[in-house]
Write a protein that holds these residues in place. Structure first.
Motif, PDB file in Angstrom:
ATOM      1  N   SER A 208       0.817   2.542  -9.036  1.00 40.25           N
ATOM      2  CA  SER A 208      -0.420   3.306  -9.185  1.00 40.25           C
ATOM      3  C   SER A 208      -1.358   2.707 -10.226  1.00 40.25           C
ATOM      4  CB  SER A 208      -0.105   4.759  -9.534  1.00 40.25           C
ATOM      5  OG  SER A 208       0.721   4.847 -10.668  1.00 40.25           O
TER       6      SER A 208
ATOM      7  N   ASN B  51      -6.499   1.130 -12.177  1.00 41.92           N
ATOM      8  CA  ASN B  51      -6.016   2.225 -11.355  1.00 41.92           C
ATOM      9  C   ASN B  51      -6.074   1.805  -9.885  1.00 41.92           C
ATOM     10  OD1 ASN B  51      -5.523   4.606 -10.001  1.00 41.92           O
ATOM     11  ND2 ASN B  51      -6.849   5.836 -11.307  1.00 41.92           N
TER      12      ASN B  51
ATOM     13  N   THR C 196       4.498   5.515  -9.522  1.00 43.68           N
ATOM     14  CA  THR C 196       4.538   6.937  -9.250  1.00 43.68           C
ATOM     15  C   THR C 196       5.510   7.173  -8.102  1.00 43.68           C
ATOM     16  OG1 THR C 196       2.226   7.139  -9.914  1.00 43.68           O
ATOM     17  CG2 THR C 196       3.140   8.945  -8.620  1.00 43.68           C
TER      18      THR C 196
ATOM     19  N   GLU D 237      -5.174   3.915  -7.387  1.00 41.75           N
ATOM     20  CA  GLU D 237      -5.281   5.126  -6.564  1.00 41.75           C
ATOM     21  C   GLU D 237      -6.481   5.003  -5.638  1.00 41.75           C
ATOM     22  OE1 GLU D 237      -3.223   7.784  -6.565  1.00 41.75           O
ATOM     23  OE2 GLU D 237      -1.984   7.067  -8.211  1.00 41.75           O
TER      24      GLU D 237
END
Length: 158
Positions: free
Chosen positions: A39, A45, A141, A47
């Motif tokens: 992640s 990041n 994650t 995401e």
């Protein structure tokens, strides 16, 4: 009366202001088994990014090794599936370490570029910091499973 007031003052001061950190788990084969998604990588990041990197760890030992499978498109326009084996160890100076070997089709095995210090392992995440380059950091994650279109290699890249 003064003693009662002093006692009440100390009792009324609670731990409400304390920050509760998530409970960390021991780094062992059972606690890291399962599927994880990268992640964050070196502060970036990932995401919602079209790039992905999943790793699934099998805690059961087969032929003296524990296996993993990586599903990624970080180095390719299509899904790659990379199997291998991994090892957990503990070092006095660094703590919990994960290292591994990639299995390639030409009967050659290559070690991971780095071995990683595993920290902050919780039910939902863990942090890997490269032992040989402390600037290399990954946050994983936990996920229930690797998406089926990634396993099949059919996820479209944009």
């Amino acid at each position: 009366m003064m003693l009662l007031l002093t006692t009440m003052l100390f009792v009324s001061c609670g731990d409400d202001d304390e920050v509760k950190l998530p409970d960390t788990k021991d780094v062992n084969y059972a606690n890291i088994a399962g599927s994880w998604r990268l992640s964050e990588w070196n502060g970036e990041n990932l995401e919602g990014d079209t790039r992905y990197y999943y790793i699934t760890f099998d805690r059961k030992e087969k032929d003296g090794k524990r296996s993993y499978t990586i599903y990624t498109n970080l180095n390719s326009a299509t899904s790659e599936q990379i199997p291998g084996s991994f090892l957990l160890s503990k070092e006095d100076d660094y703590g919990d370490i994960i290292s591994g070997t990639y299995y390639y089709q030409l009967d050659t095995d290559d070690e991971w570029e780095y071995s990683y210090i595993v920290s902050g392992l919780t039910d939902t995440s863990m942090i890997w910091t490269a032992k040989e380059d402390m600037g290399e950091m990954k946050v994983y994650t936990r996920c229930n499973e690797v998406p089926a279109d990634i396993i099949a290699g059919t996820r479209a890249s944009f």
